[in-house]
Design a protein around this motif. Structure first.
Motif, short mmCIF file in Angstrom:
data_model
loop_
_atom_site.label_atom_id
_atom_site.label_comp_id
_atom_site.label_asym_id
_atom_site.label_seq_id
_atom_site.Cartn_x
_atom_site.Cartn_y
_atom_site.Cartn_z
N PHE A 183 0.82 -1.20 0.00
CA PHE A 183 0.00 0.00 0.00
C PHE A 183 0.86 1.25 0.00
CE2 PHE A 183 -1.81 3.50 2.38
CZ PHE A 183 -2.93 3.76 1.63
N ARG A 184 0.59 2.14 -0.91
CA ARG A 184 1.16 3.49 -0.90
C ARG A 184 -0.01 4.43 -1.17
NH1 ARG A 184 6.77 3.99 -1.15
NH2 ARG A 184 7.82 2.06 -1.64
N PRO A 185 -0.04 5.55 -0.48
CA PRO A 185 -1.13 6.50 -0.74
C PRO A 185 -1.14 6.92 -2.21
CG PRO A 185 0.11 7.12 1.22
CD PRO A 185 0.86 6.00 0.56
N VAL A 186 -2.32 7.08 -2.77
CA VAL A 186 -2.47 7.47 -4.17
C VAL A 186 -2.66 8.98 -4.25
CG1 VAL A 186 -3.89 7.21 -6.24
CG2 VAL A 186 -3.48 5.24 -4.74
N PRO A 187 -1.77 9.67 -4.99
CA PRO A 187 -1.94 11.12 -5.15
C PRO A 187 -3.26 11.44 -5.84
CG PRO A 187 0.20 10.41 -5.96
CD PRO A 187 -0.59 9.18 -5.69
N ARG A 188 -3.84 12.55 -5.47
CA ARG A 188 -5.04 13.05 -6.13
C ARG A 188 -4.71 14.38 -6.78
NH1 ARG A 188 -7.53 10.70 -1.34
NH2 ARG A 188 -8.74 8.93 -2.05
N PRO A 189 -4.31 14.34 -8.06
CA PRO A 189 -3.92 15.57 -8.74
C PRO A 189 -5.06 16.59 -8.78
CG PRO A 189 -3.22 13.66 -9.99
CD PRO A 189 -4.12 13.16 -8.90
N THR A 190 -4.67 17.86 -8.69
CA THR A 190 -5.60 18.97 -8.86
C THR A 190 -5.33 19.58 -10.24
OG1 THR A 190 -4.05 20.59 -7.96
CG2 THR A 190 -5.52 19.45 -6.38
N ALA A 191 -6.14 20.53 -10.64
CA ALA A 191 -5.90 21.21 -11.91
C ALA A 191 -4.52 21.86 -11.91
CB ALA A 191 -6.99 22.25 -12.17
N LEU A 192 -4.10 22.37 -10.76
CA LEU A 192 -2.80 23.03 -10.65
C LEU A 192 -1.63 22.04 -10.70
CD1 LEU A 192 -1.45 25.79 -10.25
CD2 LEU A 192 -1.69 25.46 -7.78
N PRO A 214 -0.06 18.88 -14.37
CA PRO A 214 1.12 18.79 -15.24
C PRO A 214 2.30 18.07 -14.57
CG PRO A 214 0.16 20.97 -15.40
CD PRO A 214 -0.54 20.27 -14.27
N PHE A 215 2.48 18.27 -13.26
CA PHE A 215 3.55 17.57 -12.54
C PHE A 215 3.34 16.06 -12.61
CE2 PHE A 215 4.84 15.42 -8.62
CZ PHE A 215 6.21 15.61 -8.69
N TRP A 216 2.12 15.61 -12.29
CA TRP A 216 1.83 14.18 -12.29
C TRP A 216 1.87 13.59 -13.69
CZ3 TRP A 216 2.84 12.17 -7.97
CH2 TRP A 216 2.61 12.87 -6.79
N ASP A 217 1.45 14.35 -14.70
CA ASP A 217 1.57 13.88 -16.08
C ASP A 217 3.04 13.66 -16.44
OD1 ASP A 217 -1.20 14.00 -16.36
OD2 ASP A 217 -1.17 15.90 -17.48
N GLY A 218 3.90 14.57 -15.98
CA GLY A 218 5.34 14.42 -16.20
C GLY A 218 5.86 13.15 -15.55
N CYS A 219 5.43 12.88 -14.33
CA CYS A 219 5.87 11.66 -13.63
C CYS A 219 5.49 10.43 -14.43
CB CYS A 219 5.26 11.60 -12.23
SG CYS A 219 5.93 12.82 -11.09
N ASP A 220 4.28 10.41 -14.99
CA ASP A 220 3.86 9.27 -15.80
C ASP A 220 4.72 9.11 -17.06
OD1 ASP A 220 1.88 8.24 -14.15
OD2 ASP A 220 0.28 9.41 -15.09
N ARG A 221 5.30 10.21 -17.53
CA ARG A 221 6.19 10.17 -18.71
C ARG A 221 7.66 9.97 -18.31
NH1 ARG A 221 3.73 15.05 -19.63
NH2 ARG A 221 5.74 16.10 -19.65
N GLY A 222 7.95 9.90 -17.01
CA GLY A 222 9.33 9.73 -16.56
C GLY A 222 10.11 11.02 -16.54
N VAL A 223 9.41 12.16 -16.33
CA VAL A 223 10.05 13.48 -16.32
C VAL A 223 9.66 14.20 -15.03
CG1 VAL A 223 10.18 15.70 -17.51
CG2 VAL A 223 9.93 13.61 -18.83
N LEU A 224 10.67 14.73 -14.31
CA LEU A 224 10.41 15.51 -13.10
C LEU A 224 10.25 16.97 -13.51
CD1 LEU A 224 10.17 15.47 -10.01
CD2 LEU A 224 12.64 15.95 -9.93
N GLY A 244 -3.56 5.56 -10.09
CA GLY A 244 -2.99 6.90 -9.94
C GLY A 244 -1.67 7.04 -10.66
N PRO A 245 -1.11 8.24 -10.59
CA PRO A 245 0.13 8.53 -11.32
C PRO A 245 1.35 7.87 -10.70
CG PRO A 245 -0.54 10.42 -10.01
CD PRO A 245 -1.63 9.40 -9.87
N ALA A 246 2.41 7.76 -11.49
CA ALA A 246 3.68 7.25 -11.00
C ALA A 246 4.22 8.19 -9.92
CB ALA A 246 4.68 7.15 -12.15
N LEU A 247 4.93 7.62 -8.95
CA LEU A 247 5.49 8.41 -7.85
C LEU A 247 6.98 8.64 -8.08
CD1 LEU A 247 3.89 6.62 -4.76
CD2 LEU A 247 3.12 8.71 -5.91
N PRO A 248 7.45 9.89 -7.91
CA PRO A 248 8.89 10.12 -7.98
C PRO A 248 9.55 9.65 -6.68
CG PRO A 248 7.76 12.18 -7.52
CD PRO A 248 6.70 11.13 -7.70
#
Length: 143
Positions: free
Chosen positions: A12-21, A24-34, A131-135
């Motif tokens: 178990f790891r907590p799942v981030p809940r992206p906001t509109a703000l 873009p950060f979480w989309d980057g994580c899914d692409r392997g970009v910080l 949820g999105p990938a975690l850095p």
């Protein structure tokens, strides 16, 4: 930086809940970009995402790709599960990223590592079942 994606764990790891703000950060994580925000007016690095620059109050913040490298500012090791199936031991840290911002994350090891303050680290991305990938950060190559 285009980071590697790590394998998933059956824990178990907590799942981030992206906001509109933060989306873009979480989309980057899914692409392997910080990603982080940088002010187009004064150049200040901002993390986590804000609507205005904390330095000059400009609303002109742009998403910028980070090298994904930095150093450990501080860390702690969790040895007891805060919730069932939480992976232990888990190393939680604040990482000073080279572009001038700090972020809270996990330190994970690719092999034996004795973590210390100031250790060089680099980002990797851990896919999640939901949820999105975690850095997360691992020991850097110069270690």
């Amino acid at each position: 930086m285009r980071g590697e994606h790590m394998t998933t764990h059956d824990s178990f790891r907590p799942v981030p809940r992206p906001t509109a703000l933060s989306q873009p950060f979480w989309d980057g994580c899914d692409r392997g970009v910080l990603l982080y925000q940088q002010c187009a007016s004064c150049g200040t690095a901002t993390f986590p995402a804000h609507e205005i620059c904390r330095s000059c109050l400009s609303p002109d913040l742009r998403w910028t790709e980070s090298s994904g490298t930095g150093s450990v500012y501080t860390f702690t090791v969790i040895h007891r599960e805060p919730v069932p199936r939480f992976p232990v031991p888990t190393v939680l840290a604040i990482v000073d990223v080279d572009e001038g911002f700090s972020m809270f994350s996990n330190l994970e090891r690719d092999g034996p590592v004795d973590w210390e303050i100031g250790a060089r680290v680099e980002v990797r991305f851990r896919p999640q079942p939901a949820g999105p990938a975690l850095p997360v950060f691992v020991a850097g190559e110069d270690r």
